[in-house]
Design a protein around this motif. Structure first.
Motif, mmCIF file in Angstrom:
data_model
loop_
_atom_site.group_PDB
_atom_site.id
_atom_site.type_symbol
_atom_site.label_atom_id
_atom_site.label_comp_id
_atom_site.label_asym_id
_atom_site.label_seq_id
_atom_site.Cartn_x
_atom_site.Cartn_y
_atom_site.Cartn_z
ATOM 1 N N ARG A 108 0.823 -1.193 0.000
ATOM 2 C CA ARG A 108 0.000 0.000 0.000
ATOM 3 C C ARG A 108 0.876 1.270 0.000
ATOM 4 O O ARG A 108 0.623 2.225 -0.715
ATOM 5 C CB ARG A 108 -0.918 -0.008 1.231
ATOM 6 C CG ARG A 108 -1.871 1.154 1.263
ATOM 7 C CD ARG A 108 -2.901 1.005 2.358
ATOM 8 N NE ARG A 108 -3.519 2.300 2.596
ATOM 9 C CZ ARG A 108 -3.024 3.226 3.388
ATOM 10 N NH1 ARG A 108 -1.906 2.990 4.045
ATOM 11 N NH2 ARG A 108 -3.648 4.369 3.548
ATOM 12 N N GLN A 109 1.932 1.209 0.810
ATOM 13 C CA GLN A 109 2.821 2.363 0.876
ATOM 14 C C GLN A 109 3.501 2.628 -0.471
ATOM 15 O O GLN A 109 3.601 3.760 -0.927
ATOM 16 C CB GLN A 109 3.866 2.149 1.960
ATOM 17 C CG GLN A 109 3.292 2.327 3.350
ATOM 18 C CD GLN A 109 4.320 2.095 4.423
ATOM 19 O OE1 GLN A 109 5.283 1.366 4.229
ATOM 20 N NE2 GLN A 109 4.102 2.690 5.581
ATOM 21 N N TRP A 110 3.941 1.555 -1.114
ATOM 22 C CA TRP A 110 4.595 1.718 -2.412
ATOM 23 C C TRP A 110 3.643 2.315 -3.431
ATOM 24 O O TRP A 110 3.988 3.182 -4.215
ATOM 25 C CB TRP A 110 5.122 0.377 -2.938
ATOM 26 C CG TRP A 110 6.499 0.085 -2.426
ATOM 27 C CD1 TRP A 110 6.857 -0.909 -1.582
ATOM 28 C CD2 TRP A 110 7.696 0.810 -2.728
ATOM 29 N NE1 TRP A 110 8.192 -0.847 -1.327
ATOM 30 C CE2 TRP A 110 8.743 0.197 -2.024
ATOM 31 C CE3 TRP A 110 7.974 1.922 -3.519
ATOM 32 C CZ2 TRP A 110 10.049 0.646 -2.091
ATOM 33 C CZ3 TRP A 110 9.282 2.365 -3.593
ATOM 34 C CH2 TRP A 110 10.307 1.725 -2.864
ATOM 35 N N LYS A 111 2.389 1.805 -3.355
ATOM 36 C CA LYS A 111 1.385 2.270 -4.309
ATOM 37 C C LYS A 111 1.158 3.773 -4.132
ATOM 38 O O LYS A 111 1.157 4.540 -5.102
ATOM 39 C CB LYS A 111 0.078 1.513 -4.035
ATOM 40 C CG LYS A 111 -0.821 1.390 -5.245
ATOM 41 C CD LYS A 111 -1.927 0.421 -4.897
ATOM 42 C CE LYS A 111 -3.052 0.438 -5.897
ATOM 43 N NZ LYS A 111 -4.097 -0.500 -5.473
ATOM 44 N N MET A 112 1.001 4.170 -2.856
ATOM 45 C CA MET A 112 0.749 5.586 -2.599
ATOM 46 C C MET A 112 1.948 6.442 -2.975
ATOM 47 O O MET A 112 1.807 7.532 -3.546
ATOM 48 C CB MET A 112 0.409 5.792 -1.124
ATOM 49 C CG MET A 112 -1.013 5.363 -0.807
ATOM 50 S SD MET A 112 -1.303 5.334 0.944
ATOM 51 C CE MET A 112 -1.376 7.055 1.290
ATOM 52 N N GLN A 113 3.129 5.919 -2.700
ATOM 53 C CA GLN A 113 4.329 6.676 -3.024
ATOM 54 C C GLN A 113 4.452 6.864 -4.539
ATOM 55 O O GLN A 113 4.777 7.942 -5.025
ATOM 56 C CB GLN A 113 5.559 5.944 -2.463
ATOM 57 C CG GLN A 113 6.805 6.784 -2.375
ATOM 58 C CD GLN A 113 7.731 6.574 -3.556
ATOM 59 O OE1 GLN A 113 7.439 5.787 -4.451
ATOM 60 N NE2 GLN A 113 8.830 7.299 -3.552
ATOM 61 N N THR A 114 4.135 5.791 -5.297
ATOM 62 C CA THR A 114 4.228 5.881 -6.753
ATOM 63 C C THR A 114 3.203 6.870 -7.295
ATOM 64 O O THR A 114 3.515 7.720 -8.137
ATOM 65 C CB THR A 114 3.990 4.492 -7.386
ATOM 66 O OG1 THR A 114 4.794 3.549 -6.679
ATOM 67 C CG2 THR A 114 4.348 4.488 -8.852
ATOM 68 N N ILE A 115 1.971 6.750 -6.771
ATOM 69 C CA ILE A 115 0.923 7.650 -7.253
ATOM 70 C C ILE A 115 1.289 9.101 -6.930
ATOM 71 O O ILE A 115 1.182 9.986 -7.779
ATOM 72 C CB ILE A 115 -0.444 7.280 -6.625
ATOM 73 C CG1 ILE A 115 -0.912 5.934 -7.170
ATOM 74 C CG2 ILE A 115 -1.487 8.344 -6.933
ATOM 75 C CD1 ILE A 115 -2.136 5.387 -6.481
ATOM 76 N N ALA A 116 1.773 9.320 -5.690
ATOM 77 C CA ALA A 116 2.142 10.679 -5.292
ATOM 78 C C ALA A 116 3.250 11.216 -6.192
ATOM 79 O O ALA A 116 3.212 12.374 -6.630
ATOM 80 C CB ALA A 116 2.583 10.698 -3.830
#
Lengths: 242, 457
Positions: free
Chosen positions: B202-210
């Protein structure tokens, strides 16, 4: 509401520099020492430009006193980020020293080069300290300053008129430069008052096609009018040709 | 498609975090040398504060000088960050990976240095700071939003905020990495900065999207910042400043100098930190190819600017054009800009042999920035020296020693901050390097098996 303006008759100007000195004394302009001149940082709210015309030996000196043009659409005004320069309702382009932070953009955008920056802390010799005008702020280093048509004189006259319960009389106020001019080349007054000296002079000169303004093509609508020098020889030759 | 060596994860971590723990002699030389120049800079600025702007070479009508030229230059350099990290990230150019971090950091430091210039350049900087940052709305006197000097800080501060956020977003995984491998004050610092990063999906996903969102959002800022800086000049009535072409011209000039500065930085990082495995010759090759396009675009606008000044046949524009193209010393400066900004570097970059030579790339990138500094001077000064028909007031501008120290000091300031940054944070994005390794595949090219990424161009 008056609309202040100035007429400078170049046919009368003899280039004596009395206007410059009078302005200097009236507005607490720091003493321009030789050093300051060499640095090209002399402050002169009204300056006398001297140009040579013709080739030696037929050289003529031409003088042109340049105060602030008090443009109606002044280009120096919108570029100030802190509203240190603004337009009064009486058509004067004012400088608020306390607001000024000294970006000098107004000077960049003034094409008559009549905005001056205080590069150094202003100093007066002790003997001159008592002659400073109490009506005018002494500017500190780091602010812009410029001609404001001796606004303190205007304000004083308007207050006096108010106290006396009357309107400002025609030509009740004049600027220091106009007052000091020995040949009456500089005339100051209300452009909207048909009886004022400026209006009358302008109307007469208009008939002689002598009126012009400096860098008029920029469309800033300056409120300082110049009357062309009358070249006697050229007029005579033109008359002979007819 | 670029061939790459396969590196182990632990190897990448160890090598990229090395500058944090070891200080090479060259780094000490850098710290001391830059620190000395920085001390001169601080002294010069203090001297100017104490005595006032009288100690500069400014006079009427040359009210703006070296400091404003330098301001425009550093804003230009700051465009490298977005160019490299946002645009190349969105276009998925793989060669961006080792330089994104350095370019972003350079963006932030050069923006900060640039912002310093207009502030110290005002007549009363203490008032500028006290009344304007933050603006004192209590006085009911609002800033004059008609003026470009209000647009300018707004644009720059937006850019600074955007790029700081962007940099920070891309740094979070590395902070966690460093947190798990350090002790003492560093551990405390990285723990705070890692924001509890565990590296779950989840963290990776949010970091990528951000990251993608921020790079998309920063793009308009990228165009607007230098456009607005150019309006500081274009909005005024000074002949040759008053040009609509200024906005795109400044932007392309900024990219030209910014990307060249990234090349300089890449070479320096290679020499200082010995990142030979990460900043490889093919990266210089790729950025060199980009520079050919950017440099040619810049030349086009350079010529357009001259053309647009000549085309309307406006007497005042023509006079200043004539002055700055044909009269000493501006004729030499024009030639210098042409030669340094285009005619030496671009033909060199055409050859792959030279693009893959670090020394040549380093020196050509330095040349470009010398040329670009001169170009800013050339754009800004002549119009002021001969402002309108008042020959009585025309004047040359001679910068004083104080201004020269401030210009040199600004370079030392950016360099020093970059060095300090690389002592505290990894100068190359560790997780992006690893991600790049993951994308690489064993490809059959003819008889060879190549370790490369398919999707890149």
């Amino acid at each position: 509401m008056p609309r202040w303006g100035m007429v400078i008759d170049l046919d009368r100007c003899i280039g004596c520099g009395a206007c410059v000195v009078a302005c200097q004394a009236e507005n607490n302009v720091p003493i321009n020492t030789e050093d300051v001149y060499h640095q090209r940082r002399a402050i002169a709210w009204i300056r006398l430009e001297r140009y040579w015309e013709g080739e030696f030996p037929n050289v003529k000196a031409r003088y042109i006193p340049v105060p602030c043009m008090q443009c109606t659409n002044a280009p120096c005004e919108p570029v100030c980020p802190v509203y240190a320069t603004y337009h009064t309702t009486e058509g004067i382009n004012m400088q608020v020293y306390n607001r000024c932070i000294g970006t000098r953009y107004c000077s960049i955008n003034c094409h008559w080069h009549v905005r001056f920056f205080n590069f150094w802390e202003p100093k007066w010799p002790d003997s001159l300290k008592n002659q400073l005008n109490p009506d005018v702020t002494v500017r500190s280093r780091g602010v812009m300053e410029k001609c404001n048509f001796c606004v303190h004189r205007i304000v004083k006259a308007e207050q006096k008129a108010k106290v006396e319960g009357r309107a400002l009389r025609t030509d009740e106020v004049t600027t220091a430069c106009a007052q000091a001019c020995p040949t009456n080349a500089i005339v100051f007054g209300d452009l909207d008052d048909p009886n004022s000296a400026v209006s009358q002079l302008l109307a007469q000169a208009e008939r002689e096609h002598r009126v012009y303004r400096l860098l008029e093509d920029l469309g800033t609508e300056p409120n300082v009018y110049y009357l062309k020098k009358v070249d006697v020889e050229a007029t005579a030759t033109a008359a002979e040709a007819h | 498609m670029q061939e790459r060596h396969r590196l182990g994860e632990e190897e990448i971590t160890r090598e990229l975090l090395r500058p944090l723990v070891t200080t090479t002699p060259m780094m000490w030389v850098g710290f001391i040398g830059l620190g000395a120049v920085l001390a001169i800079f601080v002294f010069a600025v203090s001297w100017m504060f104490y005595w006032g702007l009288g100690v500069t070479g400014l006079q009427r009508p040359n009210m703006w000088g070296f400091m404003i030229v330098n301001f425009v230059f550093w804003i230009g350099i700051s465009h490298a960050g977005v160019m490299i990290s946002a645009i190349l990230r969105l276009t998925q150019a793989e060669w961006r990976r080792p330089v994104t971090r350095a370019a972003e950091v350079m963006t932030i430091f050069s923006l900060m240095t640039a912002m310093l210039h207009p502030v110290i350049h005002t007549g009363r900087p203490w008032r500028t700071l006290y009344w304007v940052f933050p603006y004192d709305f209590w006085r009911n006197l609002w800033p004059d939003v008609r003026g470009p000097l209000v647009w300018d800080p707004s644009a720059i501060l937006t850019y600074l905020t955007g790029s700081t956020l962007f940099l920070y977003t891309t740094m979070i995984p590395d902070m966690a990495l460093a947190r798990d491998r350090t002790t003492g004050w560093r551990k405390v610092l990285y723990t705070i900065l890692a924001l509890g990063w565990r590296g779950n999906e989840r963290q990776w996903k949010m970091q990528t999207i951000a990251g993608f969102l921020l790079s998309g959002l920063i793009l308009p800022v990228f165009v607007s910042v230098h456009s607005i800086v150019s309006w500081d000049f274009a909005v005024s009535l000074v002949p040759t400043w008053h040009a609509t072409v200024f906005a795109p011209y400044f932007v392309i000039g900024a990219i030209h100098s910014g990307v060249s500065a990234v090349v300089t930085l890449m070479a320096l990082m290679r020499w200082l930190f010995r990142f030979d495995h990460y900043i490889r010759l093919e990266h210089f090759d790729a950025i060199g190819r980009l520079l050919i396009a950017v440099g040619t675009g810049w030349l086009w606008f350079f010529l357009l600017d001259i053309f647009f000044a000549i085309y309307p046949q406006e007497a005042r524009e023509l006079e200043i054009m004539q002055f700055r193209l044909f009269q000493w010393p501006f004729n030499v400066l024009t030639a210098l800009i042409f030669i340094f900004g285009y005619f030496i570097p671009v033909p060199i970059w055409i050859f792959q042999r030279f693009r893959r030579n670090v020394k040549i790339m380093f020196w050509t990138s330095i040349l470009v920035n010398v040329g670009m500094w001169a170009e800013r001077y050339w754009l800004i000064k002549p119009g002021l020296m001969r402002k309108y028909e008042w020959t009585f007031d025309w004047n040359w501008y001679r910068p004083s020693i104080v201004e020269i120290s401030i210009v040199l000091g600004s370079f030392a300031l950016v360099g020093f901050l970059l060095l300090v940054f690389s002592k505290i944070f990894p100068p190359i994005s560790v997780w992006e390097e690893k991600e790049g390794q993951h994308f690489a595949q064993q490809l059959q090219v003819g008889k060879r098996v190549v370790n490369a990424i398919v999707r890149e161009f």
